[in-house]
Scaffold this active site. Structure first.
Site, PDB file in Angstrom:
ATOM      1  N   SER A 131       0.829  -1.197   0.000  1.00 39.96           N
ATOM      2  CA  SER A 131       0.000   0.000   0.000  1.00 39.96           C
ATOM      3  C   SER A 131       0.872   1.258   0.000  1.00 39.96           C
ATOM      4  O   SER A 131       1.538   1.552  -0.989  1.00 39.96           O
ATOM      5  CB  SER A 131      -0.982  -0.052   1.173  1.00 39.96           C
ATOM      6  OG  SER A 131      -2.014   0.897   1.032  1.00 39.96           O
ATOM      7  N   HIS A 167      -4.634  -1.656  -4.024  1.00 40.07           N
ATOM      8  CA  HIS A 167      -5.985  -2.089  -3.616  1.00 40.07           C
ATOM      9  C   HIS A 167      -6.986  -1.854  -4.765  1.00 40.07           C
ATOM     10  O   HIS A 167      -8.102  -1.370  -4.556  1.00 40.07           O
ATOM     11  CB  HIS A 167      -6.433  -1.344  -2.358  1.00 40.07           C
ATOM     12  CG  HIS A 167      -5.453  -1.413  -1.240  1.00 40.07           C
ATOM     13  ND1 HIS A 167      -4.964  -2.603  -0.751  1.00 40.07           N
ATOM     14  CD2 HIS A 167      -4.842  -0.423  -0.514  1.00 40.07           C
ATOM     15  CE1 HIS A 167      -4.106  -2.356   0.231  1.00 40.07           C
ATOM     16  NE2 HIS A 167      -4.017  -1.042   0.385  1.00 40.07           N
TER      17      HIS A 167
END
Length: 238
Positions: A131, A167
């Protein structure tokens, strides 16, 4: 240690086992493998979560019994090591956790980590992360660092000259914002990952896409005549 500058930028890396304990999954294992070391030294960097104590403790626990020498670098309230540069250059793998990529980049620059991490990358230390720990190596990408409505961040370290989306299949705003950023020139050609997918760069070239989740993919997003094209990248299972 591999001497080729190596990055594994991911939307995954850890999972919970049958006892609900955090354990390394395929992407972290791949980062360790890329180090080319039988017993790698791995430093966990949790700047993006404000050096959250639970994240650090859970990472140590996750490697219990593994042939990995784990350490961590904390910057809050002050660095936990005397010589940040020496500590990071002594590692085989540096794994960066998720959280605020905007906060991470600000703190890193304050402490000179932008320079040190480039030096580590050039020396062959494998740079990995999830991330925020993926976007940071790129030019930038969509982020929730500023609130629930995603915004662009464009001051990444730029070790690889691409944008990055994380994501991609798990958070609704990620894909359309990345498309807009590429279409309007805010970002260059960009690579994105579904949850559980990682991008392997050798130098500045994408040389592999890996997945620890069945059906998850990587993507290349590029400008084409005022709009964007998105091409899926089939990963190798890890």
């Amino acid at each position: 240690m591999t001497r080729t500058p190596t990055i594994l930028a991911t939307s995954g890396g850890f999972e919970h086992d049958a006892r609900h304990q955090l354990v390394p999954s395929g992407l972290v294992k791949k980062a360790l493998e890329l180090s080319g070391t039988a017993r790698p030294k791995m430093c966990f960097v949790a700047t993006a979560s404000g050096d959250a104590t639970d994240a650090i403790q859970l990472t140590y626990a996750a490697f219990a019994g593994w042939s990995v020498d784990v350490s961590h670098l904390a910057l809050f309230p002050m660095p936990n090591v005397d010589d940040i540069r020496a500590h990071l250059l002594a590692q085989d793998v540096i794994w960066v956790g998720g959280g605020s990529v905007a906060g991470l980049l600000a703190m890193w620059r304050l402490h000179g980590l932008d320079v040190v991490l480039r030096e580590a990358w050039e020396a062959g230390v494998v740079l990995g992360g999830v991330s925020a720990g993926s976007i940071c190596w790129h030019v930038g990408g969509p982020t929730d660092s500023f609130g629930p409505d995603l915004r662009p961040v464009t001051d990444g370290l730029g070790l690889v000259p691409f944008g990055n989306g994380v994501h991609y299949d798990g958070e609704q705003q990620r894909r359309p914002l990345l498309h807009r950023m590429v279409a309007d020139g805010t970002l260059p050609l960009s690579y994105a990952t579904d949850d559980g997918v990682g991008l392997h760069y050798a130098g500045t070239e994408l040389v592999g896409v890996y997945s620890e989740v069945e059906g998850a993919r990587g993507y290349v997003v590029e400008a084409a005549g005022g709009t964007v094209t998105e091409t899926p990248l089939k990963p190798v299972t890890v």
